[in-house]
Write an enzyme that holds these catalytic residues in place. Structure first.
Site, short mmCIF file in Angstrom:
data_model
loop_
_atom_site.label_atom_id
_atom_site.label_comp_id
_atom_site.label_asym_id
_atom_site.label_seq_id
_atom_site.Cartn_x
_atom_site.Cartn_y
_atom_site.Cartn_z
N TYR A 22 0.85 -1.19 0.00
CA TYR A 22 0.00 0.00 0.00
C TYR A 22 0.89 1.24 0.00
O TYR A 22 1.78 1.37 0.85
CB TYR A 22 -0.91 0.00 1.23
CG TYR A 22 -1.76 1.24 1.35
CD1 TYR A 22 -2.82 1.47 0.48
CD2 TYR A 22 -1.50 2.19 2.34
CE1 TYR A 22 -3.61 2.60 0.59
CE2 TYR A 22 -2.29 3.31 2.47
CZ TYR A 22 -3.34 3.52 1.58
OH TYR A 22 -4.12 4.65 1.69
N ASP A 29 9.39 2.73 -0.66
CA ASP A 29 8.39 3.34 0.21
C ASP A 29 8.69 2.88 1.63
O ASP A 29 8.32 1.78 2.04
CB ASP A 29 6.98 2.91 -0.23
CG ASP A 29 5.89 3.47 0.67
OD1 ASP A 29 6.23 4.08 1.70
OD2 ASP A 29 4.71 3.29 0.34
N LYS A 44 5.48 8.82 9.11
CA LYS A 44 5.31 8.21 10.42
C LYS A 44 6.32 8.73 11.45
O LYS A 44 6.12 9.76 12.05
CB LYS A 44 5.39 6.69 10.30
CG LYS A 44 4.50 6.10 9.21
CD LYS A 44 3.13 5.78 9.67
CE LYS A 44 2.31 5.08 8.62
NZ LYS A 44 0.87 5.20 8.87
#
Length: 427
Positions: free
Chosen positions: A142, A237, A265
């Site tokens: 994702y 990613d 994050k």
């Protein structure tokens, strides 16, 4: 009726599904979402006042635990000077220098506000740099909710992608090819078929959104070799695994340098902050230097940068990652032993401060393998642990996270609760 239930019913009147991000709705596990009121260290408390050991950590950022005093102090000091300026600050330079120091493949970096912004901007940059349109992504990875990335492969191995979300035009989806994670043979076939068209390959080197699934070294080495051979941009990613699995991210663990890296994050310390960066010659194509446009009013927001910069400084303490990995491994080993004692099919894995729980006999290596897990058993385990005051991700397809605040007492309490939960599954 509990306060959580009252709030959920109220939320559904004005918020689609009652939540602002789908997994929070508990749709896959059933039941009522917990509305959180406060957090501290390894715990948070819901609207009914119940305390939980937190293993989502805001989906990764809270690597130091909640409300770390030094991070809180850094944020409070900046808040006194203003919330947002829409103009450069010295702190933006400082966090950029810190990121470039810690991740050697990043020579220049651009701050944004979310992981989705980071990945969509990196892909636009890769296309602008190569003057090509096609991208390759992998099933189960994702990369945010940009149109190009909400794509699933068609029935044939290398068919055009098909949208997996309403509202994504087929004309956009057709530029995305989806392959199986950890499948080198498929990768080679894709480059043979489309090599000169491929602008970029984007991958989670440690996947966290189909549960925790590690890339094999063979797979990542093949990605690096094919991208170099065909002039395609390799994007890691690391929004989730960056600064989570090691100080230099997954690329440090594997010893492979991508051309661009997406981060998020941890670099926001719980605030909305993300970034993408990489080779200087590629980054030079970004506006205002080049013709690839990207902008954001809140990019490099001073409050978010303060939280992120202090977090990045604190995780450089000697032994931080050794201790984090040790506690995470203690958790998964303890859960595995408890499941084995109860004769419940179960496996677990961890890397750094990330972990995966699988209701199957062995650790999976792809999305297809993940699909064989016993989701009904996971859902029962999730609710048994929730009742016992342990909050795991409310989905069998999400990784979990341990913080430096998860000490031996917290881990031992989790394992004790799991013994009862696994016993109930075997009954």
């Amino acid at each position: 009726m509990s306060k959580n239930q009252v709030l959920f019913e109220r939320a559904q009147r004005t918020i689609p599904g009652g939540v602002n991000s789908p997994v929070r709705a508990f749709r896959s596990v059933g039941g009522t979402p917990r509305f959180i009121e406060r957090a501290q260290g390894a715990y948070f408390w819901d609207a009914d006042g119940k305390r939980y050991i937190d293993y989502i950590g805001s989906w990764g950022p809270m690597i130091l635990g909640h409300v770390h005093p030094e991070v809180l102090d850094a944020v409070q000091r900046v808040l006194a000077n203003g919330f947002s300026f829409g103009a450069p600050t010295e702190a933006e330079i400082e966090i950029a220098e810190e990121i470039c120091k810690l991740v050697p493949s990043i020579e220049q970096v651009r701050m944004v506000s979310s992981g989705t912004e980071a990945t969509m901007s990196a892909l636009r940059l890769a296309r602008g740099f190569t003057n090509r349109s096609r991208i390759i992504k992998f099933e189960g990875c994702y990369h945010g909710h940009a149109d190009s990335l909400l794509v699933k492969a068609g029935s044939g191995l290398l068919t055009f992608g098909n949208p997996t979300s309403a509202g994504v035009p087929a004309d956009i989806a057709k530029h995305t090819t989806v392959l199986e994670y950890n499948n080198v043979e498929q990768l080679d076939e894709a480059f043979k078929a489309f090599g000169p068209e491929i602008a970029s390959v984007i991958v989670e080197p440690v996947a966290g959104n189909m549960n925790l699934v590690r890339a094999t070294p063979e797979f990542l080495n093949a990605l690096r070799e094919r991208c170099s051979e065909y002039g395609s941009v390799l994007i890691f990613d690391e929004v989730m695994c960056g600064f989570r699995v090691a100080l230099g991210g997954a690329q440090e663990v594997y010893g492979i340098e991508p051309d661009l890296t997406c981060l998020g994050k941890v670099i926001g310390g719980g605030m909305p902050a993300a970034a993408f960066g990489g080779r200087r010659d590629i980054m030079a194509h970004l506006a205002p230097l080049g013709g690839v446009y990207q902008a954001g009013t809140l990019s490099g927001n001073p409050v978010a940068v303060a939280a992120g910069l202090k977090t990045l400084q604190l995780i450089q303490r000697r032994g931080f990652y050794d201790d984090l990995a040790k506690q995470t491994r203690k958790l998964v080993d303890g859960l595995s032993h408890a499941a084995r004692d109860a004769k419940v099919p179960f496996s677990a894995d961890s890397i750094g401060g990330m972990f995966g729980l699988y209701f199957m006999d062995s650790v999976p290596g792809s999305f297809a393998q993940i699909q064989h897990g016993d989701t009904k058993r996971f859902n029962a385990f999730f609710h048994a642990m929730l009742d016992a005051g342990v909050y795991f991700a409310p989905s069998a397809f999400e990784a979990g996270f341990v913080s430096s605040a998860h000490d031996d007492a917290v881990i031992d309490a989790t394992i004790d609760a799991a013994r009862g939960a696994f016993a109930s599954l075997a009954a």
